[in-house]
Motif scaffolding. Structure first.
Motif, mmCIF file in Angstrom:
data_model
loop_
_atom_site.group_PDB
_atom_site.id
_atom_site.type_symbol
_atom_site.label_atom_id
_atom_site.label_comp_id
_atom_site.label_asym_id
_atom_site.label_seq_id
_atom_site.Cartn_x
_atom_site.Cartn_y
_atom_site.Cartn_z
ATOM 1 N N MET A 117 0.834 -1.190 0.000
ATOM 2 C CA MET A 117 0.000 0.000 0.000
ATOM 3 C C MET A 117 0.879 1.255 0.000
ATOM 4 O O MET A 117 2.043 1.211 0.412
ATOM 5 C CB MET A 117 -0.929 -0.002 1.211
ATOM 6 C CG MET A 117 -1.784 -1.262 1.332
ATOM 7 S SD MET A 117 -2.661 -1.742 -0.175
ATOM 8 C CE MET A 117 -3.739 -0.336 -0.434
ATOM 9 N N PRO A 118 0.341 2.401 -0.428
ATOM 10 C CA PRO A 118 1.159 3.609 -0.571
ATOM 11 C C PRO A 118 1.807 4.059 0.737
ATOM 12 O O PRO A 118 1.244 3.897 1.827
ATOM 13 C CB PRO A 118 0.146 4.660 -1.053
ATOM 14 C CG PRO A 118 -0.961 3.878 -1.665
ATOM 15 C CD PRO A 118 -1.046 2.607 -0.895
ATOM 16 N N VAL A 119 2.998 4.628 0.604
ATOM 17 C CA VAL A 119 3.685 5.317 1.698
ATOM 18 C C VAL A 119 3.618 6.805 1.377
ATOM 19 O O VAL A 119 4.122 7.255 0.342
ATOM 20 C CB VAL A 119 5.139 4.840 1.839
ATOM 21 C CG1 VAL A 119 5.861 5.630 2.930
ATOM 22 C CG2 VAL A 119 5.180 3.335 2.137
ATOM 23 N N THR A 120 2.984 7.577 2.261
ATOM 24 C CA THR A 120 2.621 8.968 1.975
ATOM 25 C C THR A 120 3.287 9.913 2.963
ATOM 26 O O THR A 120 3.247 9.667 4.176
ATOM 27 C CB THR A 120 1.087 9.126 2.057
ATOM 28 O OG1 THR A 120 0.477 8.251 1.113
ATOM 29 C CG2 THR A 120 0.662 10.563 1.784
ATOM 30 N N ALA A 121 3.872 10.984 2.460
ATOM 31 C CA ALA A 121 4.475 12.003 3.315
ATOM 32 C C ALA A 121 3.439 13.078 3.636
ATOM 33 O O ALA A 121 2.766 13.601 2.731
ATOM 34 C CB ALA A 121 5.680 12.631 2.624
#
Length: 469
Positions: free
Chosen positions: A236-240
């Motif tokens: 799943m996405p890793v978001t800043a």
């Protein structure tokens, strides 16, 4: 024999492997009437060593052979839609016999695993968990794991492309590694993954573009059993956001009734390889009394995307298990995280209409257009519970109002029990959208038990969502 000092192996071998097969076929990519293959030679570093590639249709006695200098070749002029046996030899040394089936498949084949091929049976028999990332040097990395129901499920394969996905080559294995997500942070490549189904949550780093990974750090321990609760971390996405990196994690087990939802995060300036720097929200269980909840025996939520809302909140945007419920599709759940207190339990935010909730999907915000995008499996018709043979582009201005923009792949005329493009992982690349698919095609064991990992490019994708742009 010395203990392993890295996560990566070229290739992974079990400790009692006596090198009966010192040559290893590490990549297969069959086409309509071709088979591309690549191999490793662990016994010789001799440049230009000559190999013999032997191949024949499965079940036929006599074989053909071709001489090759180097470690890759393409066999051409083969019979279409035919199972082949292939091995590589050098003198008295050989690889194990591998299987590949010729035939058309949409997209570019990154890797292939025939359903009857036992080369990776210590982990599984099928390819799963596609993850795609673009590196600072412009190369693409693609990863996938090897799984089967109730198998060990602990091997991940990584491949690299230097030409934006037109061709691929093998890079390394990671063991143990399952359900992994590749991402780049401050110039280095990271893999966030499980050791196995409901196993330990791990992170490892590569400083050389994914060729080697350091020993993984354990972030949270799991049960290491499909029958007991543990972390569940899909690609799943890793978001800043708000000075932290965020990603969704689930906790539970199907055998125990389902999964609760979490967000995992870390200060973006801290060392990602130190477990004490990470924070995990306490798991939030699904509540059938939430406003807008479906009616019936929902098994809850799974595989969320950490995404920033227009209001600046960190949201876990989750798939909703609506099988046998009313309605039985087209719903997603939004849970809200606390950026000031990242260990606080998530809070229910909203249930929204969302086409494609019945299979894993990701949600990303496009900074150029301001739109949110997802690549989903659109269902067609009433009795299509497991249908994953249509891949569609979906868009929203606000995470709450979604529309299907267009179909990217439509094989609705194919048998939905045998054909699927699923668990898509995608990235934005300039004007294009690139995606990696867990693909079942050309005589797969089933729609679920996929035999390909395929790469696809959607050119000028924003114009599809905004025709007047």
């Amino acid at each position: 024999m010395k203990p392993a000092d890295t996560w990566s192996c070229r290739p992974y071998r079990q400790l009692d492997d006596e090198l009966d097969f010192p040559l290893t076929v590490c990549r297969l990519a069959p086409g309509r009437d071709t088979i591309e293959l690549e191999w490793l030679d662990e016994t010789s570093r001799q440049a230009g060593r000559e190999y013999e590639v032997r191949y024949k249709p499965a079940g036929v006695d006599c074989c053909a052979a071709v001489k090759v200098s180097g470690n890759k070749t393409v066999l051409g002029g083969l019979l279409p839609d035919t199972d082949y046996e292939v091995l590589v030899a050098a003198g008295c040394q050989t690889s194990r016999t591998r299987l590949a089936r010729t035939g058309f498949v949409p997209g570019t084949v990154v890797n292939y695993l025939h359903p009857a091929d036992t080369a990776y049976q210590f982990s599984g028999r099928y390819l799963c968990s596609p993850s795609l990332v673009k590196l600072p040097d412009g190369a693409l990395l693609a990863s996938m794991d090897v799984y089967a129901s109730k198998a060990p499920q602990n091997l991940t394969l990584i491949f690299r492309s230097e030409d934006n996905g037109a061709s691929w080559h093998y890079l390394t294995d990671l063991f143990p590694c399952f359900w992994g997500k590749l991402f780049v942070h401050q110039g280095d490549v990271y893999m966030l993954a499980m050791s196995t189904e409901y196993g330990d949550l791990l992170i490892g780093r590569s400083t050389d573009g994914g060729r080697t990974f350091c020993k993984p750090e354990v972030l949270f321990r799991g049960s290491c059993s499909y029958a007991e609760k543990g972390p569940h971390k899909a690609p799943m996405p890793v978001t800043a956001h708000a000075g932290r990196l965020w990603t969704a994690v689930d906790y539970g087990a199907w055998s125990m009734g389902g999964h609760a939802s979490c967000l995992l995060s870390i200060d973006e300036n801290e060392d990602l390889m130190k477990a004490e720097n990470w924070a995990l929200t306490k798991p939030l269980a699904y509540n059938p009394d939430w406003e807008g909840a479906v009616k019936g025996p929902s098994r809850g939520l799974l595989e969320g995307s950490a995404v920033v809302s227009p209001a600046g909140d960190i949201i876990n945007f989750l798939g909703y298990r609506t099988n046998d419920c009313i309605p039985d599709r087209d719903r997603a759940v939004m849970l809200k995280g606390d950026t000031d207190n990242p260990e606080n339990k998530l809070a229910f935010h909203k249930i929204v209409d969302f086409c494609g909730n019945r299979a894993k999907f990701s949600v990303l915000r496009d900074e150029v257009s301001g739109l949110y995008f997802s690549v989903v499996n659109r269902l067609q018709g009433a009795n299509t519970r497991g249908m994953r043979n249509i891949v569609s582009l979906s868009a929203s201005p606000d995470l709450e109002h979604w529309r299907i923009v267009c179909d990217l792949l439509d094989y609705s005329s194919a048998d939905p029990a045998k054909v699927a493009f699923q668990y898509v992982d995608f990235i934005f690349d300039g004007e294009d959208l690139l995606f990696l698919s867990r693909t079942a095609f050309n005589n797969a064991a089933s729609f679920h038990d996929s035999n390909y990992c395929t790469f696809h490019k959607v050119a000028d994708f924003r114009r599809l969502a905004m025709p007047g742009r």
